[in-house]
Design a protein around this motif. Structure first.
Motif, PDB file in Angstrom:
ATOM      1  N   VAL A 214     -39.638 -35.011 -13.023  1.00 33.07           N
ATOM      2  CA  VAL A 214     -38.999 -33.935 -14.096  1.00 33.07           C
ATOM      3  C   VAL A 214     -37.965 -34.330 -14.852  1.00 33.07           C
ATOM      4  O   VAL A 214     -37.335 -33.825 -15.816  1.00 33.07           O
ATOM      5  N   GLY A 215     -37.243 -35.428 -14.044  1.00 35.49           N
ATOM      6  CA  GLY A 215     -36.166 -36.102 -14.945  1.00 35.49           C
ATOM      7  C   GLY A 215     -34.838 -35.462 -14.389  1.00 35.49           C
ATOM      8  O   GLY A 215     -34.773 -34.541 -13.681  1.00 35.49           O
ATOM      9  N   GLU A 216     -33.726 -35.905 -14.783  1.00 37.67           N
ATOM     10  CA  GLU A 216     -32.430 -35.534 -14.335  1.00 37.67           C
ATOM     11  C   GLU A 216     -32.031 -34.010 -14.948  1.00 37.67           C
ATOM     12  O   GLU A 216     -32.591 -33.700 -16.202  1.00 37.67           O
ATOM     13  N   SER A 217     -31.329 -33.164 -14.134  1.00 34.10           N
ATOM     14  CA  SER A 217     -31.082 -32.031 -14.753  1.00 34.10           C
ATOM     15  C   SER A 217     -29.838 -32.069 -15.685  1.00 34.10           C
ATOM     16  O   SER A 217     -28.946 -33.034 -15.272  1.00 34.10           O
ATOM     17  N   SER A 218     -29.569 -31.247 -16.706  1.00 33.66           N
ATOM     18  CA  SER A 218     -28.512 -31.149 -17.484  1.00 33.66           C
ATOM     19  C   SER A 218     -27.537 -30.285 -16.940  1.00 33.66           C
ATOM     20  O   SER A 218     -26.355 -29.872 -17.877  1.00 33.66           O
ATOM     21  N   GLY A 219     -27.642 -29.531 -15.741  1.00 37.13           N
ATOM     22  CA  GLY A 219     -26.632 -28.663 -14.997  1.00 37.13           C
ATOM     23  C   GLY A 219     -27.149 -27.282 -15.230  1.00 37.13           C
ATOM     24  O   GLY A 219     -26.869 -26.437 -14.361  1.00 37.13           O
ATOM     25  N   ALA A 220     -28.067 -27.134 -16.097  1.00 34.83           N
ATOM     26  CA  ALA A 220     -28.536 -25.561 -16.437  1.00 34.83           C
ATOM     27  C   ALA A 220     -29.749 -25.438 -15.671  1.00 34.83           C
ATOM     28  O   ALA A 220     -30.417 -26.515 -15.343  1.00 34.83           O
ATOM     29  N   GLY A 221     -30.141 -24.347 -15.051  1.00 34.29           N
ATOM     30  CA  GLY A 221     -31.234 -24.006 -14.311  1.00 34.29           C
ATOM     31  C   GLY A 221     -32.379 -24.245 -14.989  1.00 34.29           C
ATOM     32  O   GLY A 221     -32.581 -24.206 -16.418  1.00 34.29           O
ATOM     33  N   ARG A 222     -33.460 -24.768 -14.503  1.00 37.19           N
ATOM     34  CA  ARG A 222     -34.810 -25.292 -15.453  1.00 37.19           C
ATOM     35  C   ARG A 222     -36.055 -24.592 -14.667  1.00 37.19           C
ATOM     36  O   ARG A 222     -35.976 -24.629 -13.429  1.00 37.19           O
ATOM     37  N   GLY A 223     -36.984 -23.938 -15.064  1.00 30.92           N
ATOM     38  CA  GLY A 223     -38.092 -23.390 -14.588  1.00 30.92           C
ATOM     39  C   GLY A 223     -39.291 -24.179 -14.789  1.00 30.92           C
ATOM     40  O   GLY A 223     -39.726 -24.791 -15.566  1.00 30.92           O
ATOM     41  N   LEU A 224     -39.711 -24.798 -13.371  1.00 30.23           N
ATOM     42  CA  LEU A 224     -40.935 -25.472 -13.330  1.00 30.23           C
ATOM     43  C   LEU A 224     -41.993 -24.742 -12.664  1.00 30.23           C
ATOM     44  O   LEU A 224     -41.993 -24.097 -11.573  1.00 30.23           O
ATOM     45  N   THR A 225     -43.352 -24.515 -13.398  1.00 29.11           N
ATOM     46  CA  THR A 225     -44.284 -23.860 -13.053  1.00 29.11           C
ATOM     47  C   THR A 225     -45.235 -24.881 -12.906  1.00 29.11           C
ATOM     48  O   THR A 225     -45.608 -25.950 -13.756  1.00 29.11           O
ATOM     49  N   VAL A 226     -46.174 -24.601 -11.921  1.00 31.25           N
ATOM     50  CA  VAL A 226     -47.615 -25.393 -11.700  1.00 31.25           C
ATOM     51  C   VAL A 226     -48.698 -24.477 -11.669  1.00 31.25           C
ATOM     52  O   VAL A 226     -48.539 -23.167 -11.466  1.00 31.25           O
ATOM     53  N   VAL A 227     -49.843 -24.694 -12.325  1.00 30.04           N
ATOM     54  CA  VAL A 227     -50.852 -23.793 -12.790  1.00 30.04           C
ATOM     55  C   VAL A 227     -52.212 -24.627 -11.938  1.00 30.04           C
ATOM     56  O   VAL A 227     -52.471 -25.719 -12.119  1.00 30.04           O
ATOM     57  N   TRP A 228     -53.132 -23.689 -11.450  1.00 28.55           N
ATOM     58  CA  TRP A 228     -54.294 -24.402 -10.784  1.00 28.55           C
ATOM     59  C   TRP A 228     -55.419 -23.292 -10.902  1.00 28.55           C
ATOM     60  O   TRP A 228     -55.052 -22.002 -10.710  1.00 28.55           O
ATOM     61  N   GLN A 229     -56.660 -23.785 -10.770  1.00 32.30           N
ATOM     62  CA  GLN A 229     -57.852 -22.938 -10.835  1.00 32.30           C
ATOM     63  C   GLN A 229     -57.981 -22.433  -9.085  1.00 32.30           C
ATOM     64  O   GLN A 229     -58.111 -23.523  -8.426  1.00 32.30           O
ATOM     65  N   THR A 230     -58.543 -21.233  -8.942  1.00 29.29           N
ATOM     66  CA  THR A 230     -58.555 -20.779  -7.324  1.00 29.29           C
ATOM     67  C   THR A 230     -59.866 -21.560  -6.886  1.00 29.29           C
ATOM     68  O   THR A 230     -60.015 -21.436  -5.611  1.00 29.29           O
ATOM     69  N   GLY A 231     -60.795 -21.863  -7.756  1.00 32.93           N
ATOM     70  CA  GLY A 231     -62.091 -22.237  -7.069  1.00 32.93           C
ATOM     71  C   GLY A 231     -62.976 -22.763  -8.268  1.00 32.93           C
ATOM     72  O   GLY A 231     -62.957 -22.093  -9.269  1.00 32.93           O
ATOM     73  N   ASP A 232     -64.120 -23.295  -7.732  1.00 30.46           N
ATOM     74  CA  ASP A 232     -65.163 -23.980  -8.795  1.00 30.46           C
ATOM     75  C   ASP A 232     -65.927 -22.684  -9.541  1.00 30.46           C
ATOM     76  O   ASP A 232     -66.360 -22.659 -10.432  1.00 30.46           O
ATOM     77  N   ASP A 233     -66.089 -21.609  -8.475  1.00 26.42           N
ATOM     78  CA  ASP A 233     -66.886 -20.864  -8.670  1.00 26.42           C
ATOM     79  C   ASP A 233     -66.132 -19.385  -9.165  1.00 26.42           C
ATOM     80  O   ASP A 233     -66.606 -18.414  -9.502  1.00 26.42           O
ATOM     81  N   SER A 234     -64.774 -19.624  -9.268  1.00 20.92           N
ATOM     82  CA  SER A 234     -63.672 -18.496  -9.912  1.00 20.92           C
ATOM     83  C   SER A 234     -63.220 -18.862 -11.475  1.00 20.92           C
ATOM     84  O   SER A 234     -63.132 -19.850 -11.614  1.00 20.92           O
ATOM     85  N   LEU A 235     -63.338 -17.806 -12.104  1.00 25.17           N
ATOM     86  CA  LEU A 235     -62.546 -17.840 -13.212  1.00 25.17           C
ATOM     87  C   LEU A 235     -60.992 -17.809 -13.265  1.00 25.17           C
ATOM     88  O   LEU A 235     -60.421 -17.987 -14.490  1.00 25.17           O
ATOM     89  N   GLY A 236     -60.545 -17.415 -12.149  1.00 30.33           N
ATOM     90  CA  GLY A 236     -59.175 -17.189 -11.958  1.00 30.33           C
ATOM     91  C   GLY A 236     -58.321 -18.357 -11.817  1.00 30.33           C
ATOM     92  O   GLY A 236     -58.411 -19.316 -11.674  1.00 30.33           O
ATOM     93  N   TRP A 237     -56.923 -18.100 -12.389  1.00 31.91           N
ATOM     94  CA  TRP A 237     -55.984 -19.068 -12.206  1.00 31.91           C
ATOM     95  C   TRP A 237     -54.651 -18.666 -11.380  1.00 31.91           C
ATOM     96  O   TRP A 237     -54.685 -17.322 -11.427  1.00 31.91           O
ATOM     97  N   ARG A 238     -54.074 -19.419 -10.639  1.00 34.25           N
ATOM     98  CA  ARG A 238     -52.766 -19.068 -10.073  1.00 34.25           C
ATOM     99  C   ARG A 238     -51.760 -19.995 -10.577  1.00 34.25           C
ATOM    100  O   ARG A 238     -51.946 -21.159 -11.135  1.00 34.25           O
ATOM    101  N   SER A 239     -50.510 -19.662 -10.228  1.00 32.85           N
ATOM    102  CA  SER A 239     -49.644 -20.364 -10.639  1.00 32.85           C
ATOM    103  C   SER A 239     -48.221 -20.087  -9.753  1.00 32.85           C
ATOM    104  O   SER A 239     -48.209 -19.062  -9.066  1.00 32.85           O
TER     105      SER A 239
END
Length: 265
Positions: free
Chosen positions: A235-260
């Motif tokens: 994600v590179g170097e921080s500028s000093g201010a806080g940054r929000g890093l989010t990851v998202v994934w599908q919960t399963g092949d048989d589910s339409l739901g996503w999590r983060s």
């Protein structure tokens, strides 16, 4: 999932545009294109505004302690995770989803939107000087809905951030320190390693979609790590201010739901 911090913040959400009750917020930011996005059109802008509007409705409901209204805006898969509206009301304030106090602040924050893979969802992010969060919004049979299931308290295959070492979610002021000399990293335990006989409600993904302050980064693939999987992203170097890093994934092949999951860097 929400994170409070001294200097920055974090994200997660989803939605769709067929809900006739959804109207655009009065001050919506322009959507951020995904890695495969084409140039924005008026229709794209309308879609982003509708997704942001349902997030504002969701936050307003939580801030007002209107559990019934917030519950109605969850996706069927998120509702299935909780089981009942009563369980949602009792669990959500402490399971990594947004709290009423956080919702009251974030509902008035500037919003940014980024499209997920092949338009499967839109991530709507909100950031203030000391708080940030994001929600996966996607279309369902009932219109735009929010995938905002919390972290199971026990008994399931869980994920854990390794850098920063925050656990499943970062919810404390300041949070764990992020080692800027190493990639951000998150691991998932194998369901078999925890004697699970049913598919994990959290999921055991092969791919994560990554967003930094609402901007999409390249997706990342899993590598084997002991009895589970590990994902790392530069994600590179921080500028000093806080940054929000989010990851998202599908919960399963048989589910339409996503999590983060979001952490502060």
């Amino acid at each position: 999932m929400t994170s409070t911090l001294a200097v920055g913040a974090l994200v997660a959400a989803t939605g769709c545009t067929s809900d006739p009750a959804v109207t655009a917020p009065t001050a919506a930011s322009t959507g951020s294109p995904s890695a495969t996005a084409t140039a924005a059109t008026p229709a794209d802008a309308q879609q982003a505004s509708a997704e942001q509007a349902i997030v504002v409705r969701y936050l307003d409901a939580i801030a007002d302690d209107d559990t019934a209204a917030a519950w109605a805006l969850l996706s069927p898969e998120a509702q299935q995770f909780y089981g009942t509206e009563q369980t949602f009301a009792s669990s959500s304030p402490s399971d990594g989803t947004v709290t009423p106090d956080e919702a009251a602040v974030l509902a008035d924050a500037e919003l940014a939107s980024a499209e997920g893979p092949e338009g499967a969802f839109t991530l709507v992010s909100a950031t203030t000087d000391d708080l940030a969060d994001a929600w996966v919004v996607r279309e369902t049979a009932d219109g735009l809905r929010v995938d905002d299931a919390g972290v199971p308290p026990t008994g399931d295959s869980l994920y854990e951030w390794l850098n920063p070492a925050t656990g499943a979610e970062d919810q404390t002021a300041g949070g764990a320190a992020y080692d800027t000399t190493a990639p951000a990293s998150i691991s998932f335990a194998s369901p078999q390693s925890q004697d699970q006989t049913e598919p994990s409600v959290v999921g055991y993904p092969d791919t994560l979609w990554v967003f930094l302050d609402g901007q999409q980064l390249p997706s990342i693939e899993a590598v084997s790590a002991g009895s589970g999987k590990r994902f790392t992203t530069e994600v590179g170097e921080s500028s000093g201010a806080g940054r929000g890093l989010t990851v998202v994934w599908q919960t399963g092949d048989d589910s339409l739901g996503w999590r983060s999951s979001t952490v502060v860097l």
